[in-house]
Design a protein around this motif. Structure first.
Motif, PDB file in Angstrom:
ATOM      1  N   GLY A 224       0.794  -1.232   0.000  1.00 35.99           N
ATOM      2  CA  GLY A 224       0.000   0.000   0.000  1.00 35.99           C
ATOM      3  C   GLY A 224       0.825   1.280   0.000  1.00 35.99           C
ATOM      4  N   GLN A 225       0.134   2.361  -0.294  1.00 34.69           N
ATOM      5  CA  GLN A 225       0.641   3.731  -0.275  1.00 34.69           C
ATOM      6  C   GLN A 225       1.887   3.962  -1.129  1.00 34.69           C
ATOM      7  N   PRO A 226       1.857   3.456  -2.370  1.00 28.99           N
ATOM      8  CA  PRO A 226       2.961   3.770  -3.285  1.00 28.99           C
ATOM      9  C   PRO A 226       2.789   5.197  -3.813  1.00 28.99           C
ATOM     10  N   GLU A 227       3.874   5.747  -4.354  1.00 27.86           N
ATOM     11  CA  GLU A 227       3.685   6.969  -5.147  1.00 27.86           C
ATOM     12  C   GLU A 227       3.586   6.500  -6.599  1.00 27.86           C
ATOM     13  N   LEU A 228       2.439   6.728  -7.222  1.00 27.30           N
ATOM     14  CA  LEU A 228       2.260   6.261  -8.599  1.00 27.30           C
ATOM     15  C   LEU A 228       2.847   7.266  -9.575  1.00 27.30           C
ATOM     16  N   LYS A 229       3.682   6.742 -10.499  1.00 27.56           N
ATOM     17  CA  LYS A 229       4.263   7.608 -11.539  1.00 27.56           C
ATOM     18  C   LYS A 229       3.216   7.815 -12.628  1.00 27.56           C
ATOM     19  N   PRO A 230       3.185   9.002 -13.230  1.00 34.19           N
ATOM     20  CA  PRO A 230       2.238   9.186 -14.344  1.00 34.19           C
ATOM     21  C   PRO A 230       2.608   8.279 -15.519  1.00 34.19           C
ATOM     22  N   ILE A 231       1.633   8.054 -16.418  1.00 35.88           N
ATOM     23  CA  ILE A 231       1.877   7.166 -17.555  1.00 35.88           C
ATOM     24  C   ILE A 231       1.707   7.884 -18.881  1.00 35.88           C
ATOM     25  N   THR A 232       2.392   7.346 -19.885  1.00 35.32           N
ATOM     26  CA  THR A 232       2.098   7.696 -21.266  1.00 35.32           C
ATOM     27  C   THR A 232       1.639   6.395 -21.883  1.00 35.32           C
ATOM     28  N   LEU A 233       0.370   6.336 -22.265  1.00 36.06           N
ATOM     29  CA  LEU A 233      -0.207   5.042 -22.631  1.00 36.06           C
ATOM     30  C   LEU A 233      -0.967   5.120 -23.943  1.00 36.06           C
ATOM     31  N   GLU A 234      -0.733   4.124 -24.804  1.00 43.37           N
ATOM     32  CA  GLU A 234      -1.579   3.961 -25.982  1.00 43.37           C
ATOM     33  C   GLU A 234      -2.466   2.748 -25.724  1.00 43.37           C
ATOM     34  N   VAL A 235      -3.754   2.949 -25.671  1.00 46.26           N
ATOM     35  CA  VAL A 235      -4.680   1.859 -25.327  1.00 46.26           C
ATOM     36  C   VAL A 235      -4.870   0.964 -26.554  1.00 46.26           C
ATOM     37  N   PRO A 236      -4.672  -0.351 -26.413  1.00 44.69           N
ATOM     38  CA  PRO A 236      -4.899  -1.244 -27.562  1.00 44.69           C
ATOM     39  C   PRO A 236      -6.381  -1.376 -27.889  1.00 44.69           C
ATOM     40  N   GLY A 237      -6.687  -1.850 -29.098  1.00 45.24           N
ATOM     41  CA  GLY A 237      -8.082  -2.057 -29.506  1.00 45.24           C
ATOM     42  C   GLY A 237      -8.740  -3.124 -28.636  1.00 45.24           C
ATOM     43  N   ASP A 238     -10.057  -3.012 -28.487  1.00 39.23           N
ATOM     44  CA  ASP A 238     -10.797  -3.871 -27.554  1.00 39.23           C
ATOM     45  C   ASP A 238     -11.144  -5.210 -28.204  1.00 39.23           C
ATOM     46  N   ILE A 239     -10.621  -6.294 -27.632  1.00 41.96           N
ATOM     47  CA  ILE A 239     -10.942  -7.620 -28.188  1.00 41.96           C
ATOM     48  C   ILE A 239     -12.417  -7.939 -27.999  1.00 41.96           C
ATOM     49  N   SER A 240     -13.037  -7.378 -26.965  1.00 41.38           N
ATOM     50  CA  SER A 240     -14.469  -7.645 -26.758  1.00 41.38           C
ATOM     51  C   SER A 240     -15.299  -6.982 -27.862  1.00 41.38           C
ATOM     52  N   SER A 241     -14.883  -5.808 -28.331  1.00 43.38           N
ATOM     53  CA  SER A 241     -15.557  -5.181 -29.478  1.00 43.38           C
ATOM     54  C   SER A 241     -15.219  -5.933 -30.762  1.00 43.38           C
ATOM     55  N   SER A 242     -13.955  -6.359 -30.885  1.00 47.54           N
ATOM     56  CA  SER A 242     -13.523  -7.103 -32.076  1.00 47.54           C
ATOM     57  C   SER A 242     -14.332  -8.376 -32.245  1.00 47.54           C
ATOM     58  N   ALA A 243     -14.802  -8.950 -31.127  1.00 51.48           N
ATOM     59  CA  ALA A 243     -15.518 -10.228 -31.184  1.00 51.48           C
ATOM     60  C   ALA A 243     -16.728 -10.165 -32.127  1.00 51.48           C
ATOM     61  N   PHE A 244     -17.394  -9.010 -32.184  1.00 53.35           N
ATOM     62  CA  PHE A 244     -18.569  -8.907 -33.068  1.00 53.35           C
ATOM     63  C   PHE A 244     -18.140  -9.028 -34.532  1.00 53.35           C
ATOM     64  N   LEU A 245     -16.972  -8.469 -34.850  1.00 58.74           N
ATOM     65  CA  LEU A 245     -16.459  -8.567 -36.211  1.00 58.74           C
ATOM     66  C   LEU A 245     -15.941  -9.975 -36.489  1.00 58.74           C
ATOM     67  N   LEU A 246     -15.314 -10.578 -35.490  1.00 61.85           N
ATOM     68  CA  LEU A 246     -14.784 -11.935 -35.677  1.00 61.85           C
ATOM     69  C   LEU A 246     -15.922 -12.900 -35.996  1.00 61.85           C
ATOM     70  N   VAL A 247     -17.023 -12.791 -35.246  1.00 59.85           N
ATOM     71  CA  VAL A 247     -18.153 -13.697 -35.509  1.00 59.85           C
ATOM     72  C   VAL A 247     -18.828 -13.322 -36.831  1.00 59.85           C
ATOM     73  N   ALA A 248     -19.054 -12.033 -37.059  1.00 58.88           N
ATOM     74  CA  ALA A 248     -19.756 -11.622 -38.289  1.00 58.88           C
ATOM     75  C   ALA A 248     -18.992 -12.103 -39.522  1.00 58.88           C
ATOM     76  N   ALA A 249     -17.678 -11.873 -39.547  1.00 60.71           N
ATOM     77  CA  ALA A 249     -16.905 -12.276 -40.727  1.00 60.71           C
ATOM     78  C   ALA A 249     -16.836 -13.794 -40.838  1.00 60.71           C
ATOM     79  N   SER A 250     -16.886 -14.500 -39.710  1.00 58.92           N
ATOM     80  CA  SER A 250     -16.872 -15.966 -39.764  1.00 58.92           C
ATOM     81  C   SER A 250     -18.154 -16.510 -40.377  1.00 58.92           C
ATOM     82  N   ILE A 251     -19.297 -15.889 -40.069  1.00 62.93           N
ATOM     83  CA  ILE A 251     -20.578 -16.496 -40.494  1.00 62.93           C
ATOM     84  C   ILE A 251     -21.112 -15.933 -41.808  1.00 62.93           C
ATOM     85  N   ILE A 252     -20.584 -14.792 -42.301  1.00 60.33           N
ATOM     86  CA  ILE A 252     -21.111 -14.237 -43.561  1.00 60.33           C
ATOM     87  C   ILE A 252     -20.236 -14.768 -44.700  1.00 60.33           C
ATOM     88  N   PRO A 253     -20.795 -15.627 -45.556  1.00 58.72           N
ATOM     89  CA  PRO A 253     -19.976 -16.253 -46.600  1.00 58.72           C
ATOM     90  C   PRO A 253     -19.218 -15.216 -47.433  1.00 58.72           C
TER      91      PRO A 253
END
Ligand SMILES: O=C(O)C1=C[C@@H](OP(=O)(O)O)[C@@H](O)[C@H](O)C1
Ligand SMILES: C=C(OP(=O)(O)O)C(=O)O
Length: 441
Positions: A224-253
């Motif tokens: 507990g009680q750390p001093e947190l350093k600030p971050i420089t972060l690039e957030v990766p794309g969401d696999i949970s959102s990607s899932a809709f595309l993964l299924v859609a592209a799998s099932i649409i011939p």
């Protein structure tokens, strides 16, 4: 309340990026709000859930600024520096915002009242109020466990050693976040490993956090009680959102879609393994690391999916992806059986009951169990023609948007607005690839 009509148009083709990961976006705002100094975040998901987190951190004293598309700057107050907001905070539809922020508040000497929409006000909060009471926080909740709820944090927090009874990254994270402003070591023992974005980000910000395997449990210890350093972060794309595309592209011939820059944290990739087990054609390309998280590009092509009765993945690694996986099973050849999914009943909706109702309304044969579904696949198009009730659940709205692409008659979704919580560009992105989705006022 705009409804959405989903009917086949053409194969999905193209290369796209999905918005930033929701779990990582929430944590980046919360933890940078507790850092000492200025953090810079790009690729932040600007869905309603994450905006609720931004607003809450602002209300408790952090400076949270939007600089441009997905680009945000946060000046933190330091661990221990959160302040009582001057109004009720509204968490909208977001369970993650609510439960994780309750963790932060628990070990601060402040009082906060939280509310949310009708869906969130029906979701159980006992799973976090129980361990956070052990830390020393006090709660006044509707019927003892629902929002609206007032939490009074303690000036004298106790480090706890907690084993959550359910597999939940939100419960684990709430306890860890309470441990941030608590002297001594806070411990969480997980029976099943859940997404570890909190652990990864805390470690990147300089906290002492240690993960071990003990007696078959995954044990996380935070000093507990750390001093947190600030971050420089690039957030990766969401696999949970990607899932809709993964299924859609799998099932649409004829489909062939590449999704760039998808977060591939191994505690999140269950959907890729599940679709592959059903015969899906997914290639993982260009694997690399971004901001302490694995990422890759995913190429998915249409495939003849087969039902699966023994899913070779732990449900917690794809917990939000089951609604759309059920749609894949509805189109697949043969029967699929999914069990161990009782947690789906306490999401934005009861996802077992709501999926069962929507699938039946569209001619899919299935049996609902207490902890899962058995779905008898059509081996091609489903009949469709049904109206789906979304119950304020974005995943339900998007899952049935995908199913409509393999239906003989269009599928109608009663309310498309919940999609804004996690994937605001969903309809544009899908129609850009070739899907037939039409909003009706
Ligand atoms: O920690 C997180 O960011 C999340 C954890 C999961 O919830 P549970 O912890 O309730 O399983 C998931 O369903 C939710 O969308 C996001
Ligand atoms: C369950 C979800 O989110 P939350 O719990 O944050 O509302 C989800 O996004 O599917």
């Amino acid at each position: 309340m705009p409804s959405l009509n989903s009917a086949p148009r053409q194969p999905l083709t193209g290369t796209v990026k999905v918005p930033g990961d929701k779990s990582i976006s929430h944590r980046s705002l919360m933890l940078s709000a507790l850092a000492v100094g200025e953090s810079h975040i790009t690729g932040l998901l600007e869905g309603e859930d994450v905006l609720a987190t931004a607003e809450a951190m602002r209300a408790m004293g952090a400076t949270v600024e939007r600089l441009g598309d997905g680009e945000w700057r946060v000046s933190g107050v330091g661990v221990g520096g959160l302040m009582t907001p001057d109004n009720v905070i509204d968490m909208g539809n977001s369970g993650t915002s609510t439960r994780l922020i309750m963790g932060l508040i628990a070990s601060h000497d402040i009082t906060v009242t939280m509310t949310g929409d009708a869906s969130l006000r029906g979701r159980p909060m006992g799973r976090v109020t129980v361990p956070l009471s052990e830390v020393g926080a006090q709660f006044a909740a509707r019927e003892g466990k629902y929002l609206p709820l007032t939490i009074t944090g303690t000036r004298d927090p106790m480090p706890i050693d907690y084993t959550p009874p359910m597999a939940s990254a939100q419960v684990k994270s709430a306890v860890m976040l309470a441990g941030l402003n608590t002297p001594g070591t806070t411990t969480v023992r997980e029976k099943v490993a859940t997404r570890d974005h909190t652990e990864r980000m805390l470690s990147a910000m300089g906290a002492e956090i240690d993960v071990t395997e003990e007696d078959g449990l995954r044990v996380v210890r935070l000093k507990g009680q750390p001093e947190l350093k600030p971050i420089t972060l690039e957030v990766p794309g969401d696999i949970s959102s990607s899932a809709f595309l993964l299924v859609a592209a799998s099932i649409i011939p004829g489909s062939d879609v590449t999704i760039e820059n998808v977060g591939m944290n191994p505690l999140r990739t269950g959907i890729v393994h599940a679709l592959k087990a059903m015969g899906g054609d997914i290639e993982i390309l260009n694997a690399r690391t971004l901001g302490g998280e694995p990422v890759a590009d995913l190429r998915v092509r249409a495939a003849a999916l087969k039902g699966v009765t023994n899913l070779p993945v732990d449900p917690s690694t794809m917990i939000d992806e089951f609604p759309v996986l059920f749609c894949a099973a509805a189109v697949a050849e043969g029967t699929s059986r999914f069990t161990g999914l009782e947690e789906l009943r306490v999401k934005e909706s009861d996802r077992l009951a709501v999926m069962a109702a929507g699938l039946k309304a569209n001619g899919v044969e299935l049996t609902e169990f207490e902890d899962g579904l058995e779905i008898r696949g059509a081996g091609g198009n489903v009949p469709g023609g049904g109206m789906v009730e979304t119950h304020l659940d974005h995943r339900i709205a998007m899952a049935f948007s995908v199913l409509g692409q393999r239906a003989d008659t269009a599928v109608t979704i009663d309310d498309a607005s919940p999609i804004q919580t996690s994937f605001p560009s969903f309809i544009d992105l899908m129609t850009g690839l070739g899907a037939g989705l039409t909003l009706k006022a």
